[in-house]
Write a protein that holds these residues in place. Structure first.
Motif, PDB file in Angstrom:
ATOM      1  N   PHE A  43     -43.758 -30.545  67.294  1.00 27.92           N
ATOM      2  CA  PHE A  43     -44.297 -29.430  66.508  1.00 27.92           C
ATOM      3  C   PHE A  43     -43.271 -28.304  66.409  1.00 27.92           C
ATOM      4  N   TRP A  44     -42.682 -27.960  67.534  1.00 27.59           N
ATOM      5  CA  TRP A  44     -41.714 -26.866  67.578  1.00 27.59           C
ATOM      6  C   TRP A  44     -40.487 -27.177  66.721  1.00 27.59           C
ATOM      7  N   LEU A  45     -39.954 -28.385  66.863  1.00 23.68           N
ATOM      8  CA  LEU A  45     -38.763 -28.763  66.106  1.00 23.68           C
ATOM      9  C   LEU A  45     -39.046 -28.819  64.604  1.00 23.68           C
ATOM     10  N   PHE A  68     -51.093 -42.140  72.754  1.00 22.77           N
ATOM     11  CA  PHE A  68     -51.173 -41.132  71.704  1.00 22.77           C
ATOM     12  C   PHE A  68     -49.871 -40.985  70.915  1.00 22.77           C
ATOM     13  N   PHE A  69     -48.952 -41.934  71.065  1.00 20.12           N
ATOM     14  CA  PHE A  69     -47.677 -41.856  70.359  1.00 20.12           C
ATOM     15  C   PHE A  69     -47.856 -41.804  68.845  1.00 20.12           C
ATOM     16  N   ILE A  70     -49.012 -42.236  68.355  1.00 19.72           N
ATOM     17  CA  ILE A  70     -49.273 -42.207  66.917  1.00 19.72           C
ATOM     18  C   ILE A  70     -49.201 -40.780  66.369  1.00 19.72           C
ATOM     19  N   LEU A  71     -49.368 -39.782  67.252  1.00 19.89           N
ATOM     20  CA  LEU A  71     -49.336 -38.392  66.807  1.00 19.89           C
ATOM     21  C   LEU A  71     -47.948 -37.960  66.349  1.00 19.89           C
ATOM     22  N   GLY A  72     -46.912 -38.655  66.793  1.00 22.95           N
ATOM     23  CA  GLY A  72     -45.566 -38.322  66.349  1.00 22.95           C
ATOM     24  C   GLY A  72     -45.404 -38.454  64.845  1.00 22.95           C
ATOM     25  N   PRO A  73     -45.626 -39.667  64.288  1.00 20.19           N
ATOM     26  CA  PRO A  73     -45.564 -39.807  62.825  1.00 20.19           C
ATOM     27  C   PRO A  73     -46.597 -38.947  62.095  1.00 20.19           C
ATOM     28  N   VAL A  74     -47.765 -38.745  62.704  1.00 18.92           N
ATOM     29  CA  VAL A  74     -48.783 -37.904  62.061  1.00 18.92           C
ATOM     30  C   VAL A  74     -48.256 -36.479  61.863  1.00 18.92           C
ATOM     31  N   LEU A  75     -47.596 -35.931  62.878  1.00 16.96           N
ATOM     32  CA  LEU A  75     -47.048 -34.585  62.758  1.00 16.96           C
ATOM     33  C   LEU A  75     -45.962 -34.516  61.685  1.00 16.96           C
ATOM     34  N   LEU A  95     -52.795 -27.316  71.676  1.00 23.19           N
ATOM     35  CA  LEU A  95     -52.665 -27.162  70.231  1.00 23.19           C
ATOM     36  C   LEU A  95     -53.437 -25.950  69.718  1.00 23.19           C
ATOM     37  N   PHE A  96     -54.451 -25.547  70.462  1.00 20.89           N
ATOM     38  CA  PHE A  96     -55.205 -24.356  70.074  1.00 20.89           C
ATOM     39  C   PHE A  96     -54.285 -23.135  69.977  1.00 20.89           C
ATOM     40  N   ILE A  97     -53.278 -23.072  70.842  1.00 22.58           N
ATOM     41  CA  ILE A  97     -52.411 -21.891  70.907  1.00 22.58           C
ATOM     42  C   ILE A  97     -51.647 -21.675  69.593  1.00 22.58           C
ATOM     43  N   PRO A  98     -50.832 -22.662  69.123  1.00 22.87           N
ATOM     44  CA  PRO A  98     -50.110 -22.398  67.873  1.00 22.87           C
ATOM     45  C   PRO A  98     -51.015 -22.374  66.639  1.00 22.87           C
ATOM     46  N   LEU A  99     -52.066 -23.203  66.641  1.00 23.90           N
ATOM     47  CA  LEU A  99     -52.926 -23.262  65.463  1.00 23.90           C
ATOM     48  C   LEU A  99     -53.748 -21.981  65.299  1.00 23.90           C
TER      49      LEU A  99
END
Length: 384
Positions: A27-29, A60-67, A194-198
């Motif tokens: 997310f940061w990158l 939960f690696f699927i979240l990488g491509p999702v992001l 995730l609540f923090i940045p969102l």
């Protein structure tokens, strides 16, 4: 600050820690790339490497491509140039393909979709928030999650009204993590991260005044004090005290199986008794057929007649049970075995209890270590 209680709800070391870290890093990158503060070479170097590690460490690696897909969508909506959009498109393809680099290849890559598969054993951590509130109403974190979920939902609405379609990717991400967390409480801690940045993105224009900053400072201080009292954390390096005592007893006394183990302790026994004894079940629900739990494992604990037939069928000499199993069948099984003249308790501590079958190869251990029935009592956890 509002996320602190969520973050402390699952403070022990868990595999999803990998996913929380990798989600935050990706997310940061990606955010910095859209802002123009890092170049594409860093993304193409770091994200695929992260994805290879991720696919081999947590489901939960699927979240990488999702992001990557969400940031690609956002880049299109905010009107970024075609070159940048093309780079993100190639990065998305790359982060998908590198998931094949795992011991199971395509099958391993598709593992996250087993989440839609019905398993025969219902884990508490995979239950919905309302289920857990009904079952464990005294645990405040589930109710607190509902409050933060409403804050998240309100932020999504505000953000959509303010920015229109440009806000859709981050709103979709917020809606996704809120809904999946509601359906499986194990995700409350990742939701907190995730609540923090969102939430910051949704409410950013409204928290810049000095008065609001002072108010948030007061709330933050009060929140920290509240968390200290409600969720005390006792940092500890390594294992809990004497957690290996039962395994050490088992090996030192030369106890012999076959072993009937319950779901929660299977992995512990595989670690300690690998090559020495087999376990009846372990906590990999995806590794067992649906009918195993419903038609074999649970009936053995609920019905004494089924249990007797199972002892004859499998030849159990040892029952090795995690005592804090809160399932109704697990509790009734332990009560029945303490009262069963065919089984003698030979070891008990805060974590486990071990029974040996009378007249078996383990009879000499019973003669030396049998525990008196008077030391066991039944305590109801039903508050009604």
């Amino acid at each position: 600050m509002a996320a602190l209680i969520l973050l402390t709800s699952r403070a022990e070391i868990r595999p999803e820690g990998f996913s929380v870290f990798f989600v935050a890093l990706d997310f940061w990158l990606l955010q910095r790339f859209l802002q123009g503060t890092i170049n594409s070479r860093i993304l193409f170097l770091v994200l695929p490497l992260v994805q290879i590690i991720w696919v081999n460490t947590h489901i939960f690696f699927i979240l990488g491509p999702v992001l990557v897909g969400l940031f690609l969508w956002q880049a299109k909506l905010i009107g970024k140039n075609k070159e940048l959009i093309g780079l993100l498109g190639r990065l998305l393809l790359l982060t998908v393909l590198v998931n094949l680099i795992n011991p199971s290849g395509l099958a391993g890559m598709l593992t996250p979709f087993n989440g839609f598969k019905k398993f025969g054993y219902d884990l508490a951590e995979n239950q919905s928030v309302f289920f857990m509130i009904h079952r464990f109403g005294d645990i405040i974190v589930y109710k607190y999650y509902l409050v933060t979920a409403m804050i998240m939902a309100a932020g999504m609405v505000i953000c959509l009204r303010r920015e229109g379609a440009k806000a859709l990717p981050m709103v979709v991400l917020g809606a996704f993590v809120t809904i999946v967390t509601f359906r499986a409480v194990r995700l409350i801690m990742p939701f907190g991260f995730l609540f923090i940045p969102l939430a910051a993105y949704y409410y950013a224009p409204y928290i810049k005044s000095i008065a609001v900053d002072m108010f948030l400072g007061v709330v933050a201080t009060a929140g920290i004090i509240l968390c200290v009292f409600l969720f005390p954390i006792h940092p500890q390096i390594g294992l809990s005290p004497k957690v290996n005592a039962s395994a050490e007893f088992f090996k030192a006394q030369g106890l012999k199986g076959p072993i009937f183990s319950n779901y929660d302790i299977g992995g512990y026994l595989i670690y300690h008794l690998q090559g020495q004894e087999k376990v009846f079940v372990d906590n990999r629900q995806e590794a067992f057929p649906l009918d195993f739990f419903r038609k074999v494992y649970i009936p053995m604990q609920e019905d004494p007649l089924v249990w007797e037939k199972s002892v004859e069928k499998y030849g159990f000499n040892i029952i090795y049970f995690y005592r804090n199993d809160i399932t109704p069948w697990g509790q009734s099984f332990l009560i029945d075995r303490v009262q069963d003249p065919q089984w003698a308790p030979v070891f008990v501590d805060d974590y486990t209890i071990i029974f040996a079958r009378r007249g078996s190869i383990d009879q000499p251990i019973i003669d030396r270590f049998e525990l008196p029935k008077s030391m066991f009592r039944v305590v109801s956890n039903n508050s009604k």
